[in-house]
Design an enzyme around this catalytic site. Structure first.
Site, PDB file in Angstrom:
ATOM      1  N   GLU A   1      17.454 -13.438   6.587  1.00  0.00           N
ATOM      2  CA  GLU A   1      17.804 -14.298   7.650  1.00  0.00           C
ATOM      3  C   GLU A   1      17.626 -15.762   7.168  1.00  0.00           C
ATOM      4  O   GLU A   1      16.308 -16.055   6.729  1.00  0.00           O
ATOM      5  CB  GLU A   1      17.345 -14.188   8.897  1.00  0.00           C
ATOM      6  CG  GLU A   1      17.783 -12.842   9.598  1.00  0.00           C
ATOM      7  CD  GLU A   1      17.628 -12.917  11.112  1.00  0.00           C
ATOM      8  OE1 GLU A   1      17.013 -14.100  11.610  1.00  0.00           O
ATOM      9  OE2 GLU A   1      17.232 -11.994  11.470  1.00  0.00           O
TER      10      GLU A   1
ATOM     11  N   GLU B   1      12.692  -7.980  13.461  1.00  0.00           N
ATOM     12  CA  GLU B   1      11.410  -8.762  13.456  1.00  0.00           C
ATOM     13  C   GLU B   1      10.342  -7.907  14.154  1.00  0.00           C
ATOM     14  O   GLU B   1       9.852  -8.937  15.264  1.00  0.00           O
ATOM     15  CB  GLU B   1      11.534 -10.165  13.901  1.00  0.00           C
ATOM     16  CG  GLU B   1      12.524 -11.125  13.038  1.00  0.00           C
ATOM     17  CD  GLU B   1      12.775 -12.333  13.298  1.00  0.00           C
ATOM     18  OE1 GLU B   1      12.659 -12.786  14.760  1.00  0.00           O
ATOM     19  OE2 GLU B   1      13.083 -13.601  12.378  1.00  0.00           O
TER      20      GLU B   1
END
Ligand code: GAL
Ligand code: ZN
Length: 668
Positions: free
Chosen positions: A305, A153
């Site tokens: 995710e 991320e």
């Protein structure tokens, strides 16, 4: 180029983040067995392992990871191997405090969490290079490794002096000279003229509003800088290994990074998606985000995710029912994902995420949640043939990070006209009708779309203007939402009657933005045959005037703008301009009316979608989700097989409350 297709020949991917470093060796073995039982095909490892792989500068402990990889490989589980650079080890922070990021107040942050790196720090970059090199050399040819996962991320923002220096270099490359920068930004206001490069700093916290061109360019710079980190690690990997795809996980509509400008550099577009089970808007938001990811990928993408149940980072974390977990997974697949991975495989008993759900909860395998995880693994195996199939979209929604950034700077007529809520509102009728939508940049090739919507596109540069004008004049249909095409690429307001680049084509032009007082205003059809009917305008309005060639469809009723145009179109129907926010029912009539006029048809086989039922079509496959508290019967136009139940072809589907299924057209 390596891509997701290389990984999905066996069907959809299933698995999650695995953090074996948090467990003993016996657990590693148990895990592999439990993964096999759950149908797991791929796990991501190494995301936060830096301090365990390199406990001291240049001292590497790699054998534990050898063992993990071997075990997974023996168990037939593929690995998405991450570089650990999202969480530098404590020793690095102590060795060089300038590896730590600074906030906008100029305060240095500390280690003890994660993402504590300054993206411009040469020390951080060098150590990230070294650990990436070590990992790549050690495991590039390990047979378990099928994909590389750079960082995690990527999104850390920093306002330190070193980032300031890098920002100045970036500005120099962009503008060439200080004179050009002063002119482009318009620094004649508030005595902001820069007389030397050194005078330009990151947009640190200041007594009052910052210059919007300055903040916009800083956001662009940060996005470019984080992309540089990605590239640097990818290139280290590539120099060792050329056949396996490289990814980094996105965060949906994450404001901090322009994923559009990244997409071309990323072999597998992967995304992290955490719809809030407590938020009734979450299914729509997730679907829209999935459409963005599929559009960025130009095809299948990977759900890297998601949560099997509750997260730990909201203030109040409502868990997912097992039905909900399955809905969220199938929705992603229906919107183009070729795999569903969760954070994380086994729930951590320690650390900040000790209350985050996992595929294997603290309570163990004999749990409703884990059985649902196993069921989902089985379902995804059944859906193997979905992998690789395309979603057909005849409608595009325009979205651009620069525009989002510029639109939501302070100092605009209203902070209640927000980009994502506008996107969601316009998307809703299409989503409810199960009509495929792409989410694309204003520079994209639009020729394949019957209808292009720009719910909120405040900033539109000259190339964007040219592209949209070309689309309209070559047979397309564009609907522009309020406060669109206002600013140019440097966030400078275009002068003239708005929407300045389109007013002439439209046959109408505005002169003043008119945020509405509480209560809004009424809306009435502009002529007696008005099919749109009456409705309500909320929050935002604009003072428009009809010119030659324009056709008014809705007028304001009551209030300051009584009788003035609220919705206008060009005589040839190619350009529509909405100068307000419509109530949901009227917005739906308008958007579905436009779609019908343009011949947009839903590709799914459900003639009448019952309220509360979500439908999405991917190739031959239809997803149905029942969001209602009661069972529902969904009639179909042609016989279909319910793939997950393997029954006879049927022309209607019964869904229990919360039920979801995937259909496939029955061969006649
Ligand atoms: C993501 C992150 C994961 C995990 C997850 C929890 O943002 O990439 O490492 O923290 O959130 O929901
Ligand atoms: Zn910095």
């Amino acid at each position: 180029m390596p891509s997701l297709v290389d990984l999905t020949s066996g069907g959809l991917l299933y698995g999650g983040d695995d953090n074996p470093e948090q467990w003993d060796r016996a657990t590693w073995r148990d895990d592999v067995a439990a993964m096999q039982a759950a149908g797991v095909t791929m796990v991501t490892i190494g995301v936060f392992s830096w301090a365990l792989l390199e406990p001291e500068r240049d001292r590497f402990e790699l054998t534990w990871m050898d063992e993990v990889l071997d075990l997974l490989h023996e168990g037939g589980i593929a690995v998405d191997l991450a570089t650990p650079t999202a969480s530098p080890p404590p020793w690095l922070a102590l060795e060089d405090a300038e590896t730590l990021p600074m906030d906008a107040g100029g305060h240095r942050l500390h280690h003890g969490s994660r993402t504590h790196y300054c993206p411009s720090s040469p020390t951080y970059r060098e150590r990230a290079r070294v650990i990436t090199q070590v990992i790549a050399e050690r495991w590039a040819s390990h047979p378990a490794v099928v994909m590389w996962h750079v960082n995690n991320e990527l999104g850390t923002h920093c306002w330190c002096p070193r980032c300031g220096a890098a920002f100045r270099d970036w500005l120099e490359r962009r503008y060439g000279s200080l004179e050009k920068l002063n002119a482009a930004w318009g620094t004649a206001v508030w005595s902001q003229r820069y007389g030397a490069w050194e005078q330009i700093a990151p947009p640190l916290r200041a007594p009052y509003l910052l210059h919007p061109a300055h903040t916009l360019d800083y956001r662009r710079f940060v996005s470019d800088t984080l992309l540089e980190l990605y590239r640097a690690e990818r290139d280290v990997i590539r120099a060792v290994e050329v056949d396996k795809p490289v990814t980094t996980n996105f965060m949906g509509f994450f404001r901090g990074v322009d994923y559009r400008s990244w997409a071309g550099e990323i072999d597998v577009i992967s995304d992290d998606s955490y719809p809030d089970p407590a938020d009734p808007e979450a299914p729509l938001q997730a679907a829209l985000t999935h459409d963005l990811m599929r559009s960025l990928a130009g095809g299948p993408w990977l759900l890297m995710e998601q949560a099997t149940s509750a997260v730990n980072w909201r203030s109040h974390n409502v868990p997912k029912t097992t039905a909900r977990m399955r809905q969220d997974a199938l929705r992603a697949i229906a919107h183009g994902a070729d795999g569903v991975l969760s954070f994380q495989w086994r729930a951590s008993p320690t650390g900040p995420e000790r209350f985050h759900s996992a595929m294997l909860p603290h309570a163990g395998t004999d749990t409703c949640l884990h059985r649902a995880v196993q069921d989902l693994g089985r379902d995804l195996r059944t859906l193997a043939e979905v992998a690789g199939s395309a979603v057909r979209a005849e409608v595009a929604i325009l979205f651009d990070w620069s525009s989002w950034w510029a639109a939501e700077e302070p100092g605009t007529p209203s902070d209640r006209l927000r980009v994502l809520p506008q996107l969601q509102a316009w998307y809703r009728p299409l989503w409810e009708a199960g009509i495929g939508v792409d989410v694309v940049h204003p520079h994209a090739d639009l020729s394949r779309y019957r209808l292009v919507l720009a719910p909120q596109l405040y900033l539109l540069d000259d190339d964007g203007v040219a592209n949209l004008r070309c689309y309209i004049t070559s047979g397309g249909c564009l609907a522009l939402g309020p406060f669109s095409a206002v600013a140019d690429g440097n966030a400078r307001v275009r002068t003239g009657r708005f929407p300045v680049p389109f007013a002439e084509l439209l046959g109408a032009g505005g002169e003043e933005w008119w945020p509405l007082p509480e209560g809004g205003a009424g809306l009435v059809p502009a002529n007696s045959s008005g099919a749109l009917g009456r409705g309500h305008a909320d929050t935002w309005a604009e003072h428009l005037r009809l010119e030659a060639g324009g056709i008014c469809e809705l007028r304001f009723e009551g209030g300051d703008l009584d009788g003035e145009p609220a919705l206008v179109r060009s005589a040839d129907d190619s350009l529509h301009y909405l100068a307000t926010m419509l109530d949901a029912a009227l917005l739906k009539r308008w958007i579905l009316g436009l779609a019908a006029r343009r011949g947009v048809v839903a590709a799914h086989p459900v003639p009448e979608i019952p309220e509360g039922v979500e439908v999405a079509q991917r190739g031959e496959f239809t997803l149905l989700i029942n969001h209602r508290q009661t069972a529902v019967d969904v009639p179909l136009t042609t016989p279909h097989l319910t793939m997950l139940d393997e029954l006879e072809p049927t022309d209607h589907v019964h869904l229990p409350p919360g039920g979801s299924t995937v259909l496939r057209r029955a061969l006649s």
